[in-house]
Design a protein around this motif. Sequence first.
Motif, short mmCIF file in Angstrom:
data_model
loop_
_atom_site.label_atom_id
_atom_site.label_comp_id
_atom_site.label_asym_id
_atom_site.label_seq_id
_atom_site.Cartn_x
_atom_site.Cartn_y
_atom_site.Cartn_z
N THR A 23 0.92 -0.77 0.14
CA THR A 23 0.10 -0.10 -0.45
C THR A 23 0.96 1.27 -0.02
O THR A 23 1.02 2.15 -0.37
CB THR A 23 -0.93 -0.14 0.88
OG1 THR A 23 -0.40 0.19 2.60
CG2 THR A 23 -1.98 -1.09 1.44
N ASN A 24 1.37 1.14 0.48
CA ASN A 24 3.11 1.91 0.41
C ASN A 24 3.27 2.69 -0.94
O ASN A 24 3.94 1.41 -1.30
CB ASN A 24 3.57 1.96 1.77
CG ASN A 24 4.77 3.55 1.57
OD1 ASN A 24 5.49 2.78 0.62
ND2 ASN A 24 5.24 3.85 2.97
N GLN A 25 3.70 4.31 -1.19
CA GLN A 25 3.98 4.10 -2.91
C GLN A 25 5.05 3.78 -3.14
O GLN A 25 5.57 3.85 -4.24
CB GLN A 25 2.96 5.58 -3.38
CG GLN A 25 3.58 6.00 -4.71
CD GLN A 25 2.98 5.06 -5.56
OE1 GLN A 25 1.91 4.80 -5.21
NE2 GLN A 25 3.68 4.79 -6.45
N GLY A 26 6.21 4.38 -1.93
CA GLY A 26 7.67 4.13 -1.81
C GLY A 26 7.59 2.46 -1.99
O GLY A 26 8.91 2.37 -2.68
N GLU A 27 7.26 2.19 -1.50
CA GLU A 27 7.67 0.32 -1.48
C GLU A 27 7.02 -0.20 -3.16
O GLU A 27 8.04 -1.01 -3.53
CB GLU A 27 7.37 -0.15 -0.60
CG GLU A 27 8.03 -0.21 0.82
CD GLU A 27 7.07 -0.86 2.05
OE1 GLU A 27 5.31 -1.24 2.02
OE2 GLU A 27 7.38 -0.21 3.19
N ILE A 28 5.99 0.48 -3.36
CA ILE A 28 5.39 -0.78 -4.84
C ILE A 28 6.19 0.69 -5.73
O ILE A 28 6.86 -0.18 -7.00
CB ILE A 28 3.97 0.91 -5.37
CG1 ILE A 28 2.90 -0.42 -3.99
CG2 ILE A 28 3.38 0.46 -6.64
CD1 ILE A 28 1.75 0.62 -4.15
N SER A 29 6.70 1.56 -5.99
CA SER A 29 8.12 2.12 -6.74
C SER A 29 9.22 1.13 -6.71
O SER A 29 9.85 1.07 -7.64
CB SER A 29 7.92 3.18 -6.87
OG SER A 29 7.22 4.51 -6.84
N GLN A 30 9.99 0.61 -5.53
CA GLN A 30 10.82 0.03 -5.24
C GLN A 30 10.67 -1.35 -6.06
O GLN A 30 11.38 -2.07 -7.15
CB GLN A 30 11.10 -0.12 -3.90
CG GLN A 30 12.05 1.29 -3.57
CD GLN A 30 12.20 1.26 -1.78
OE1 GLN A 30 11.61 0.29 -0.51
NE2 GLN A 30 13.43 1.59 -1.40
N ALA A 31 9.16 -1.56 -5.34
CA ALA A 31 9.46 -3.23 -6.49
C ALA A 31 9.04 -3.16 -8.25
O ALA A 31 9.07 -3.94 -8.46
CB ALA A 31 7.68 -3.87 -5.35
#
Length: 68
Positions: A23-31
């Motif tokens: 749900t965290n946009q930063g983590e989504i971007s990293q993935a």
Amino acid sequence: MERLIKQNQLRIQKLTELKNQLTNQGEISQAEEMIQLLINQNTALQEKINLEQQSSGLFGWLFKLFTK
């Protein structure tokens, strides 16, 4: 190299599943960045495999020419 491609494909699949749960946009971007890097690596590996197959085909033809 083909084994590495298959391993990367499995990693891509797992990262995609993980990304869909985040749900965290930063983590989504990293993935997404990791997925893209693995896709790029697979593309480069496949190009190298194709190049080596073409080279061995050329050298195989040349070798057959001299063995006749």
